[in-house]
Design an enzyme around this catalytic site. Structure first.
Site, PDB file in Angstrom:
ATOM      1  N   ARG A   1     -63.669   1.091   1.624  1.00  0.00           N
ATOM      2  CA  ARG A   1     -64.302   0.085   2.683  1.00  0.00           C
ATOM      3  C   ARG A   1     -63.442  -0.727   3.147  1.00  0.00           C
ATOM      4  NH1 ARG A   1     -68.667  -4.371   1.780  1.00  0.00           N
ATOM      5  NH2 ARG A   1     -69.279  -4.886   4.009  1.00  0.00           N
TER       6      ARG A   1
ATOM      7  N   ASN B   1     -72.332 -11.995  -5.601  1.00  0.00           N
ATOM      8  CA  ASN B   1     -71.720 -11.747  -4.347  1.00  0.00           C
ATOM      9  C   ASN B   1     -72.781 -10.790  -3.485  1.00  0.00           C
ATOM     10  OD1 ASN B   1     -70.476 -10.919  -1.877  1.00  0.00           O
ATOM     11  ND2 ASN B   1     -68.615  -9.894  -2.817  1.00  0.00           N
TER      12      ASN B   1
ATOM     13  N   GLU C   1     -71.425 -18.293  -6.596  1.00  0.00           N
ATOM     14  CA  GLU C   1     -70.918 -17.402  -5.208  1.00  0.00           C
ATOM     15  C   GLU C   1     -69.739 -17.036  -5.065  1.00  0.00           C
ATOM     16  OE1 GLU C   1     -72.740 -19.056  -1.620  1.00  0.00           O
ATOM     17  OE2 GLU C   1     -72.023 -17.458  -0.262  1.00  0.00           O
TER      18      GLU C   1
ATOM     19  N   PRO D   1     -75.005  -5.151  -1.236  1.00  0.00           N
ATOM     20  CA  PRO D   1     -74.904  -3.878  -0.558  1.00  0.00           C
ATOM     21  C   PRO D   1     -73.345  -3.559  -0.052  1.00  0.00           C
ATOM     22  CG  PRO D   1     -76.158  -5.670   0.758  1.00  0.00           C
ATOM     23  CD  PRO D   1     -75.787  -6.224  -0.518  1.00  0.00           C
ATOM     24  N   ASN D   2     -73.237  -2.580  -0.050  1.00  0.00           N
ATOM     25  CA  ASN D   2     -71.812  -1.912   0.359  1.00  0.00           C
ATOM     26  C   ASN D   2     -70.435  -2.022  -0.529  1.00  0.00           C
ATOM     27  OD1 ASN D   2     -73.083  -0.503   2.566  1.00  0.00           O
ATOM     28  ND2 ASN D   2     -73.130  -2.572   3.437  1.00  0.00           N
TER      29      ASN D   2
ATOM     30  N   ALA E   1     -73.684  -8.730   2.670  1.00  0.00           N
ATOM     31  CA  ALA E   1     -74.339  -9.015   3.811  1.00  0.00           C
ATOM     32  C   ALA E   1     -75.735  -9.767   3.721  1.00  0.00           C
ATOM     33  CB  ALA E   1     -74.583  -7.796   4.670  1.00  0.00           C
TER      34      ALA E   1
ATOM     35  N   TYR F   1     -61.050  -5.880   2.555  1.00  0.00           N
ATOM     36  CA  TYR F   1     -61.550  -6.187   1.054  1.00  0.00           C
ATOM     37  C   TYR F   1     -60.609  -5.608  -0.094  1.00  0.00           C
ATOM     38  CZ  TYR F   1     -66.096  -6.659   3.432  1.00  0.00           C
ATOM     39  OH  TYR F   1     -67.041  -7.482   4.408  1.00  0.00           O
TER      40      TYR F   1
ATOM     41  N   HIS G   1     -67.040 -14.230  -2.661  1.00  0.00           N
ATOM     42  CA  HIS G   1     -66.672 -13.151  -1.460  1.00  0.00           C
ATOM     43  C   HIS G   1     -65.421 -12.896  -1.786  1.00  0.00           C
ATOM     44  CE1 HIS G   1     -70.530 -14.077   0.281  1.00  0.00           C
ATOM     45  NE2 HIS G   1     -70.319 -15.464  -0.254  1.00  0.00           N
TER      46      HIS G   1
ATOM     47  N   ARG H   1     -63.685 -15.117   9.573  1.00  0.00           N
ATOM     48  CA  ARG H   1     -64.234 -13.728  10.250  1.00  0.00           C
ATOM     49  C   ARG H   1     -65.481 -14.258  11.500  1.00  0.00           C
ATOM     50  NH1 ARG H   1     -65.695  -9.893   5.345  1.00  0.00           N
ATOM     51  NH2 ARG H   1     -65.757  -8.496   7.582  1.00  0.00           N
TER      52      ARG H   1
HETATM   53  C1  DQA Z   1     -68.375 -10.268   1.534  1.00  0.00           C
HETATM   54  C2  DQA Z   1     -68.686 -10.930   3.023  1.00  0.00           C
HETATM   55  C3  DQA Z   1     -69.887 -10.490   3.817  1.00  0.00           C
HETATM   56  O1  DQA Z   1     -69.647 -10.949   5.150  1.00  0.00           O
HETATM   57  C4  DQA Z   1     -70.000  -9.052   3.931  1.00  0.00           C
HETATM   58  O2  DQA Z   1     -71.073  -8.674   4.524  1.00  0.00           O
HETATM   59  C5  DQA Z   1     -69.665  -8.030   2.664  1.00  0.00           C
HETATM   60  C6  DQA Z   1     -68.765  -8.616   1.656  1.00  0.00           C
HETATM   61  C7  DQA Z   1     -67.290 -10.444   0.918  1.00  0.00           C
HETATM   62  O3  DQA Z   1     -67.041 -10.187  -0.216  1.00  0.00           O
HETATM   63  O4  DQA Z   1     -66.212 -10.885   1.677  1.00  0.00           O
HETATM   64  O5  DQA Z   1     -70.153  -7.180   2.400  1.00  0.00           O
HETATM   65  O6  DQA Z   1     -69.604 -10.820   0.670  1.00  0.00           O
END
Ligand code: DQA
Length: 150
Positions: A18, A74, A98, A10-11, A77, A23, A100, A107
C-alpha cells in the site's frame, strides 16, 4: 513479565503493498517479527493485533483493561475520527504510545488532527517501521515508571 499490546488499525494489513512511497516496503508481519525479537531482548511479553474494524479495536482495548501494562497503537485512519477509540483508551487507563509510520503533518490537513493525541503518553511519527521499535522501548520505560497493574 510486563505485557505490551500493539494495535494496528485499518489498512495496515496491506503494508508493503500500500502506497510504498509513503509507508515503505516493510510488511506488517515483518514489523511484528521485529517487535517480537525486541520484546524478547527487553524481557517483555508482547501481543500484536490488527483490525480494519473500529468496533473490534474498541473491544480489544476494553479486554486489555487490567491485563496489559502498556499499549502501542497506530489507529491509522481512525486516528483522525474515532471518538470511540479515544473513549476506550481513556476507560482502559493504560499508558499508551501513539505511532504513525508517516509524518502526518507533512500530509493533507485532514491528517493533522489526532483525536487521541491528548490522551496518550507520547507520539512517534515519520520514522517508518522503526517507530514501532522506539515505541516499545518507550513503553518499557513507561511501565518501569508506573506501578504494574498486571
Ligand atoms: C497512518 C497515517 C494515517 O493518516 C493513515 O490513515 C494511515 C496510516 C501512518 O501510520 O502514517 O492509515 O496512521
Amino acid at each position: 513479565m510486563a505485557k505490551v499490546l500493539v494495535i494496528h488499525g485499518p489498512n495496515l494489513n496491506l503494508l508493503g503493498e500500500r502506497e510504498p512511497a509513503i509507508y515503505g516496503r516493510t510488511r506488517l508481519a515483518e514489523i511484528d517479527a521485529e517487535l517480537a525479537e525486541l520484546a524478547r531482548e527487553l524481557g517483555i511479553s508482547l501481543e500484536t493485533f490488527q483490525s480494519n474494524s473500529e468496533g473490534a479495536i474498541v473491544d480489544r482495548i476494553q479486554q486489555a483493561r487490567g491485563s496489559v501494562d502498556a499499549l502501542i497503537i497506530n489507529p491509522a485512519a481512525y486516528t483522525h475520527t474515532s471518538v470511540a477509540i479515544r473513549d476506550a483508551l481513556v476507560a482502559a487507563a493504560i499508558p499508551t504510545v501513539e505511532v504513525h509510520l508517516s509524518n502526518v503533518y507533512r500530509r493533507e490537513p485532514l491528517r493533522h488532527v489526532s483525536v487521541i493525541a491528548d490522551v496518550v503518553e507520547g507520539r512517534i511519527m515519520g520514522l517508518g517501521a522503526e517507530g514501532y521499535l522506539l515505541a516499545l522501548r518507550a513503553a518499557k520505560s513507561l511501565i518501569e515508571r508506573a506501578p504494574r497493574k498486571t
